[in-house]
Design an enzyme around this catalytic site. Structure first.
Site, PDB file in Angstrom:
ATOM      1  N   PRO A  10      25.037  86.598 -19.087  1.00  0.00           N
ATOM      2  CG  PRO A  10      26.975  86.832 -20.361  1.00  0.00           C
ATOM      3  CD  PRO A  10      26.358  87.257 -19.065  1.00  0.00           C
ATOM      4  CB  CYS A  11      23.191  81.798 -18.170  1.00  0.00           C
ATOM      5  SG  CYS A  11      21.466  82.205 -18.442  1.00  0.00           S
TER       6      CYS A  11
END
Lengths: 188, 164
Positions: A157-158
């Site tokens: 989940p950048c």
């Protein structure tokens, strides 16, 4: 070309079908989502790509990094697609997938490997904080670059990493996609 | 798994770019029914061999050569005692020649001696140059020219067409 040669070039009728091939070393699918089209790929039972990159570029990268036997085989990605769809409709908060950061550089792996532990669903963190988590407190900009090259978008989940000012700053799928994902998580 | 020196494109690109050419050539070499099997076998062989290729050049020609060999293997398997050069005209099964776009030409091509038939098919259906035809037939470009020239002469005579 003579008339006979032209006739020869049209000797056989069309109507054949593409070949049916065994499971490839790298299977991929193009998956259409509300945030854009993702190229999903798996190799050896692990997810190796969830990328907004274009098909030609990504499949060439996969061919060089893993094996040239890369085929469009959507069935191999059914579980990944299902989990992504559940996440994108607010029905899932974490992914149960084995991943392999084979497309990432060593530094990108350092940044991305533990990112799910440094962030949580519905909460954001900053580039500087991630840099601190990996004991490189001065490397916020390099962390941003590594996150921008994330080959496993959404799954890693950048999108939860934003600027210290609160600005979204950037995202491989575009800022609208990043905003969509953060809004989704804040509502669910 | 990947050679350091050879940057091969993803196999899907070969399929997307060339499956129609392989299918057309296989049908022209092996007939309307066996042709589809030959094409499928050729793709399976190509898929198996692909990671070990030492060059990424002329991949289309490589695929058409594999297709030709699969068609030849099928032909030989059905007539195991017959040397290729002396083989009788291929006995294709499946639909009557009347079902094909140019039935008179199809019949005349079928009746050519084996190597002439393969050479002329590779040249015009496969759109290969004489180097490509020669590679597929394990011969020289000069021999390929002769085979194609002889085949065209026979076809002109049989079909009653002029050298225009």
């Amino acid at each position: 070309m003579t008339d006979l040669e032209r006739r020869l070039s049209r000797l056989t009728p069309g109507g054949a079908r593409p070949p049916v091939l065994p499971t490839a070393d790298v299977s991929y699918a193009l998956h259409h989502t509300p945030v854009g089209t993702l190229l999903l790929a798996s190799a050896g039972g692990r997810v190796v790509a969830s990328s907004f990159g274009d098909e030609e570029t990504m499949t060439n990268r996969l061919a060089q990094a893993i094996s040239p036997r890369v085929l469009r085989q959507p069935g191999a990605l059914d579980d990944v697609r299902r989990q992504l769809d559940e996440y994108l409709t607010g029905q899932r908060k974490t992914f149960e997938l084995s991943v392999d950061l084979v497309l990432a550089t060593p530094f990108q792996r350092l940044v991305l490997n533990d990112l799910p532990d440094h962030t949580s669903y519905g909460r954001t963190t900053t580039y500087g904080q991630v840099a601190g988590e990996i004991d490189r407190p001065k490397a916020a900009r390099a962390v941003g670059t590594a996150l921008g090259a994330n080959p496993l978008c959404i799954v890693i989940p950048c999108h939860r990493v934003i600027g210290a000012s609160g600005a979204l700053t950037g995202y491989a799928g575009g800022l609208d996609a990043k905003r969509f994902l953060l809004n989704l998580e804040s509502k669910s | 798994m990947v050679s350091e020196k050879v940057k091969l494109p993803p196999f899907q690109a070969l399929v997307d770019d060339h499956w129609r050419d392989v299918a057309r050539l296989a049908r022209a070499l092996a007939g309307p029914v066996d042709g589809d099997d030959v094409a499928q076998r050729a793709w399976e062989k190509a898929f198996a061999a692909y990671p070990n290729l030492t060059s990424a050049r002329n991949l289309r020609s490589w695929l058409l050569t594999i297709t030709t060999r699969c068609a030849t293997d099928l032909h030989r398997a059905r007539k195991p005692q017959t040397p290729l050069d002396d083989a009788p005209p291929i006995a294709v099964d499946g639909p009557d020649a009347a079902d094909w776009p140019d039935p008179d030409l199809w019949q005349a091509v079928k009746d050519l001696p084996e190597r002439q038939r393969v050479a002329v098919t590779l040249k015009y259906v496969g759109d290969l140059d004489h180097h490509g035809v020669a590679a597929a037939l394990d011969t020289t470009p000069a021999a390929s020219r002769r085979l194609v020239s002889d085949a065209l002469a026979t076809l002109r005579t049989k079909l009653g067409v002029n050298h225009d």
